[in-house]
Design a protein around this motif. Structure first.
Motif, PDB file in Angstrom:
ATOM      1  N   ASP A  38      23.352  17.419 -27.443  1.00  0.00           N
ATOM      2  CA  ASP A  38      23.493  17.620 -25.999  1.00  0.00           C
ATOM      3  C   ASP A  38      24.670  16.810 -25.452  1.00  0.00           C
ATOM      4  OD1 ASP A  38      21.346  19.322 -25.967  1.00  0.00           O
ATOM      5  OD2 ASP A  38      19.897  17.800 -25.325  1.00  0.00           O
ATOM      6  N   THR A  39      24.817  15.593 -25.934  1.00  0.00           N
ATOM      7  CA  THR A  39      25.929  14.750 -25.489  1.00  0.00           C
ATOM      8  C   THR A  39      27.254  15.301 -25.985  1.00  0.00           C
ATOM      9  OG1 THR A  39      24.458  12.825 -25.595  1.00  0.00           O
ATOM     10  CG2 THR A  39      26.824  12.397 -25.460  1.00  0.00           C
ATOM     11  N   LEU A  40      27.270  15.732 -27.215  1.00  0.00           N
ATOM     12  CA  LEU A  40      28.499  16.270 -27.821  1.00  0.00           C
ATOM     13  C   LEU A  40      29.010  17.488 -27.053  1.00  0.00           C
ATOM     14  CD1 LEU A  40      29.064  16.778 -31.605  1.00  0.00           C
ATOM     15  CD2 LEU A  40      29.285  18.741 -30.103  1.00  0.00           C
ATOM     16  N   LEU A  41      28.105  18.349 -26.622  1.00  0.00           N
ATOM     17  CA  LEU A  41      28.510  19.576 -25.930  1.00  0.00           C
ATOM     18  C   LEU A  41      29.184  19.282 -24.588  1.00  0.00           C
ATOM     19  CD1 LEU A  41      25.445  21.885 -26.704  1.00  0.00           C
ATOM     20  CD2 LEU A  41      27.772  22.061 -27.622  1.00  0.00           C
ATOM     21  N   ILE A  42      28.902  18.138 -24.008  1.00  0.00           N
ATOM     22  CA  ILE A  42      29.597  17.750 -22.768  1.00  0.00           C
ATOM     23  C   ILE A  42      31.091  17.621 -23.037  1.00  0.00           C
ATOM     24  CG2 ILE A  42      29.854  15.925 -21.037  1.00  0.00           C
ATOM     25  CD1 ILE A  42      26.882  15.288 -21.438  1.00  0.00           C
ATOM     26  N   TYR A  43      31.450  17.004 -24.144  1.00  0.00           N
ATOM     27  CA  TYR A  43      32.860  16.809 -24.478  1.00  0.00           C
ATOM     28  C   TYR A  43      33.499  18.075 -25.035  1.00  0.00           C
ATOM     29  CZ  TYR A  43      31.852  11.917 -23.670  1.00  0.00           C
ATOM     30  OH  TYR A  43      31.490  10.731 -23.068  1.00  0.00           O
ATOM     31  N   VAL A  44      32.692  18.946 -25.634  1.00  0.00           N
ATOM     32  CA  VAL A  44      33.219  20.233 -26.092  1.00  0.00           C
ATOM     33  C   VAL A  44      33.716  21.045 -24.910  1.00  0.00           C
ATOM     34  CG1 VAL A  44      32.552  22.456 -27.079  1.00  0.00           C
ATOM     35  CG2 VAL A  44      31.872  20.345 -28.214  1.00  0.00           C
ATOM     36  N   ARG A  45      33.003  20.995 -23.783  1.00  0.00           N
ATOM     37  CA  ARG A  45      33.391  21.779 -22.603  1.00  0.00           C
ATOM     38  C   ARG A  45      34.723  21.314 -22.017  1.00  0.00           C
ATOM     39  NH1 ARG A  45      27.853  20.506 -21.325  1.00  0.00           N
ATOM     40  NH2 ARG A  45      26.473  22.202 -21.957  1.00  0.00           N
ATOM     41  N   LEU A  46      35.113  20.082 -22.298  1.00  0.00           N
ATOM     42  CA  LEU A  46      36.391  19.582 -21.787  1.00  0.00           C
ATOM     43  C   LEU A  46      37.564  20.164 -22.561  1.00  0.00           C
ATOM     44  CD1 LEU A  46      35.449  15.814 -21.249  1.00  0.00           C
ATOM     45  CD2 LEU A  46      35.485  17.658 -19.549  1.00  0.00           C
ATOM     46  N   ARG A  47      37.375  20.429 -23.853  1.00  0.00           N
ATOM     47  CA  ARG A  47      38.417  21.041 -24.680  1.00  0.00           C
ATOM     48  C   ARG A  47      37.778  22.099 -25.580  1.00  0.00           C
ATOM     49  NH1 ARG A  47      42.521  16.393 -27.077  1.00  0.00           N
ATOM     50  NH2 ARG A  47      43.243  15.545 -25.076  1.00  0.00           N
ATOM     51  N   PRO A  48      37.361  23.211 -25.029  1.00  0.00           N
ATOM     52  CA  PRO A  48      36.592  24.175 -25.819  1.00  0.00           C
ATOM     53  C   PRO A  48      37.385  24.900 -26.899  1.00  0.00           C
ATOM     54  CG  PRO A  48      37.078  25.057 -23.642  1.00  0.00           C
ATOM     55  CD  PRO A  48      37.528  23.631 -23.626  1.00  0.00           C
ATOM     56  N   VAL A  49      38.637  25.249 -26.642  1.00  0.00           N
ATOM     57  CA  VAL A  49      39.409  26.047 -27.594  1.00  0.00           C
ATOM     58  C   VAL A  49      40.120  25.181 -28.633  1.00  0.00           C
ATOM     59  CG1 VAL A  49      41.280  27.713 -27.867  1.00  0.00           C
ATOM     60  CG2 VAL A  49      39.678  27.930 -25.949  1.00  0.00           C
ATOM     61  N   PRO A  50      40.896  24.163 -28.240  1.00  0.00           N
ATOM     62  CA  PRO A  50      41.626  23.389 -29.254  1.00  0.00           C
ATOM     63  C   PRO A  50      40.829  22.267 -29.892  1.00  0.00           C
ATOM     64  CG  PRO A  50      42.275  22.627 -27.094  1.00  0.00           C
ATOM     65  CD  PRO A  50      41.293  23.746 -26.870  1.00  0.00           C
ATOM     66  N   GLY A  51      39.800  21.772 -29.214  1.00  0.00           N
ATOM     67  CA  GLY A  51      39.072  20.619 -29.726  1.00  0.00           C
ATOM     68  C   GLY A  51      39.825  19.329 -29.478  1.00  0.00           C
ATOM     69  N   TRP A  52      39.260  18.226 -29.972  1.00  0.00           N
ATOM     70  CA  TRP A  52      39.842  16.903 -29.751  1.00  0.00           C
ATOM     71  C   TRP A  52      40.741  16.439 -30.890  1.00  0.00           C
ATOM     72  CZ3 TRP A  52      39.380  14.228 -25.225  1.00  0.00           C
ATOM     73  CH2 TRP A  52      38.451  14.719 -24.309  1.00  0.00           C
ATOM     74  N   GLY A  53      40.905  17.265 -31.909  1.00  0.00           N
ATOM     75  CA  GLY A  53      41.744  16.895 -33.049  1.00  0.00           C
ATOM     76  C   GLY A  53      40.899  16.574 -34.263  1.00  0.00           C
ATOM     77  N   TRP A  54      41.299  17.085 -35.408  1.00  0.00           N
ATOM     78  CA  TRP A  54      40.531  16.900 -36.624  1.00  0.00           C
ATOM     79  C   TRP A  54      40.661  15.473 -37.142  1.00  0.00           C
ATOM     80  CZ3 TRP A  54      36.747  18.880 -39.279  1.00  0.00           C
ATOM     81  CH2 TRP A  54      36.540  18.442 -40.588  1.00  0.00           C
ATOM     82  N   VAL A  55      39.532  14.828 -37.439  1.00  0.00           N
ATOM     83  CA  VAL A  55      39.540  13.472 -38.008  1.00  0.00           C
ATOM     84  C   VAL A  55      38.609  13.349 -39.210  1.00  0.00           C
ATOM     85  CG1 VAL A  55      40.213  12.311 -35.872  1.00  0.00           C
ATOM     86  CG2 VAL A  55      37.787  12.703 -36.350  1.00  0.00           C
ATOM     87  N   GLY A  56      37.709  14.312 -39.406  1.00  0.00           N
ATOM     88  CA  GLY A  56      36.716  14.190 -40.473  1.00  0.00           C
ATOM     89  C   GLY A  56      35.594  13.278 -40.023  1.00  0.00           C
ATOM     90  N   PRO A  57      35.221  12.285 -40.845  1.00  0.00           N
ATOM     91  CA  PRO A  57      34.209  11.309 -40.406  1.00  0.00           C
ATOM     92  C   PRO A  57      34.667  10.611 -39.133  1.00  0.00           C
ATOM     93  CG  PRO A  57      34.608  11.125 -42.768  1.00  0.00           C
ATOM     94  CD  PRO A  57      35.645  12.062 -42.246  1.00  0.00           C
ATOM     95  N   TRP A  58      33.744  10.399 -38.217  1.00  0.00           N
ATOM     96  CA  TRP A  58      34.116   9.896 -36.903  1.00  0.00           C
ATOM     97  C   TRP A  58      34.652   8.459 -36.956  1.00  0.00           C
ATOM     98  CZ3 TRP A  58      29.688  11.462 -33.028  1.00  0.00           C
ATOM     99  CH2 TRP A  58      29.616  12.859 -32.971  1.00  0.00           C
ATOM    100  N   PRO A  59      35.824   8.218 -36.376  1.00  0.00           N
ATOM    101  CA  PRO A  59      36.276   6.832 -36.188  1.00  0.00           C
ATOM    102  C   PRO A  59      35.454   6.184 -35.074  1.00  0.00           C
ATOM    103  CG  PRO A  59      37.837   8.375 -35.208  1.00  0.00           C
ATOM    104  CD  PRO A  59      36.812   9.207 -35.930  1.00  0.00           C
ATOM    105  N   GLN A  60      35.026   4.972 -35.289  1.00  0.00           N
ATOM    106  CA  GLN A  60      34.085   4.324 -34.366  1.00  0.00           C
ATOM    107  C   GLN A  60      34.741   3.779 -33.101  1.00  0.00           C
ATOM    108  OE1 GLN A  60      30.653   4.359 -34.935  1.00  0.00           O
ATOM    109  NE2 GLN A  60      31.360   5.771 -36.519  1.00  0.00           N
TER     110      GLN A  60
END
Length: 450
Positions: free
Chosen positions: A297-319
């Motif tokens: 649910d939290t993740l989808l909030i940030y998906v709506r900010l950049r739905p098409v391009p995403g936030w950039g591929w990183v693989g495992p999440w940087p903390q």
């Protein structure tokens, strides 16, 4: 010694060339690659990330040498699935808008290196040889995992901290072996059960080894106490039953049956979503699901900010990077992934990345399923059953976006593309002429070891 043009060749060069082209070297490469990737957690804990990256880099260099030596065997049309190329290209393109270019480059290099190793394996080993190599690696690593759990939890009663082994086997679990988490152990155990069963059915191993292997994987799957194991087992059992039914159906009735099965899967998926809360209660996985539900649910909030391009591929999440640090702050958990491969891809690479990832996986599953339906040998069931496991597990973990899961996904996609490629059929049809009949799938056993 001289080559075809009469140029002298050094004996060492001749030996290296012959070794790269040998069946023994191909098997050794495959076993080493599977062993290294499956042991990634233990390697990183004992020797560091740089050591693991060096191992992958070495495998890529050796793999490139193997492909160059075997270039006369390769077909450019079937070398790499188009969807894989497009997906990797898009993940690299996210570098332009990524919040951290360094993380994107390192994350992309990780998946690209594993994809290249998988392509090499897919072209130097057939399906049975791949399953046999993986089976040998899994037998060793699962045995080591069980041995360490017994040592920690029964003989010494002391946790092995650097491997995150808590020594809970005497209490019935959960255990994680050398794989880091109980869910990863459960996932590996299910893949092992599929692989061991195929080895046993194809008489690739003796009966005693088959009984030991299946029992070993079953025991560790049980002691992992992973809530996803039961879901994966049900998915694999359903896929196995459906595949057996299709294989026993006359060719004339297979198309209608295939569409019926596809419809049942869609309806079942919708029903599972609508009845998710009772199902979770039955599985006794409420706490795990609650964690995932809050995270998603939290993740989808940030998906709506950049739905098409995403936030950039990183693989495992940087903390320490946005939006991952913000998601972890809100959910009060140090998550290294979205615990869902589809949502993880959506967050990092947007809808474009998710569609490409889904297309690659779905095409591989359909191709491998059709091949397994048409060919006599049971070994062809390995690829679709493994893909079903990967795609089902992707609903609860992000294993298929890196490490062993990603390696296995690309291996299956390459093997499926080599067995049933639309480009290959078009090329064969053009060469044969417009009046030639469509090429039929071969019915014989897998190609022999070379």
């Amino acid at each position: 010694m001289t080559d075809a043009a009469g140029v002298p060749r050094h004996p060492v060069a001749v030996w290296a060339s012959d070794a790269l082209d040998s069946a023994a070297f191909a098997r050794a490469y495959t076993v080493t690659a599977f062993g290294a990737v499956l042991s990634a957690f233990a390697i990183v804990r004992m020797a560091g990330v740089v050591t693991y990256a060096t191992v992958l880099g070495g495998l890529c260099v050796v793999g490139a040498a193997v492909l160059v030596r075997r270039r006369h065997e390769l077909n450019l049309v079937r070398l790499v699935p188009s969807t894989l190329v497009l997906l990797l290209a898009w993940l690299l393109a996210t570098l332009v808008w990524s919040v951290d270019a360094g993380d994107t480059v390192s994350g992309w290099l990780g998946v690209a290196a594993l994809a290249f190793i998988a392509v090499v394996i897919g072209h130097i080993r057939d399906t049975l040889q791949t399953a046999r190599a993986l089976g040998d690696v899994l037998r060793v690593l699962l045995s080591v995992s069980l041995g360490l759990e017994i040592l920690s939890g029964i003989l010494l009663d002391v946790p092995i901290r650097f491997l995150s082994i808590e020594g809970n086997i005497a209490a019935g679990g959960p255990v994680q072996g050398i794989f880091g988490t109980r869910n990863m152990l459960g996932f590996v155990a299910v893949i092992a059960l599929i692989t061991f069963a195929i080895e046993w059915r194809t008489s690739s191993i003796r009966r005693g080894a088959g009984v030991f292997s299946v029992a070993l994987a079953g025991i560790l799957a049980l002691f992992s106490a992973s809530p996803t194991v039961l879901v994966l087992a049900l998915a694999v059992a359903g896929a196995t039953g459906a595949l057996m039914l299709v294989r026993r159906t006359p060719a004339a009735g297979r198309r209608a049956l295939q569409f019926s099965i596809a419809g049942i899967v869609v309806v079942g998926a919708i029903a599972a979503y609508l009845l998710r809360h009772p199902i979770i209660a039955v599985l006794n996985a409420g706490s795990d699901f609650a964690t995932r539900a809050q995270l998603w649910d939290t993740l989808l909030i940030y998906v709506r900010l950049r739905p098409v391009p995403g936030w950039g591929w990183v693989g495992p999440w940087p903390q320490q990077e946005f939006p991952f640090v913000s998601i972890n702050f809100i959910t009060d958990g140090p998550h290294a992934s979205a615990l869902n491969a589809y949502l993880d891809m959506l967050l990092q690479a947007g809808w474009v990345g998710l569609l490409l990832f889904t297309a690659m996986s779905a095409i591989a599953l359909v191709r491998s399923w059709l091949v397994a339906s048409a060919r006599r040998s049971i070994v062809y069931a390995w690829t679709p059953l493994v893909l079903v496991t990967l795609l089902a597990d992707s609903m609860f973990e992000s294993f298929t976006l890196g490490g062993f899961g990603w390696l296995l996904l690309v291996v299956c996609a390459v093997r499926a593309g080599m067995s049933r490629s639309w480009r290959e059929r078009m090329r064969a049809a053009d060469a044969a002429g417009p009046d030639a009949p469509s090429p039929a799938l071969p019915q014989g056993p897998p190609t022999p070891d070379r």
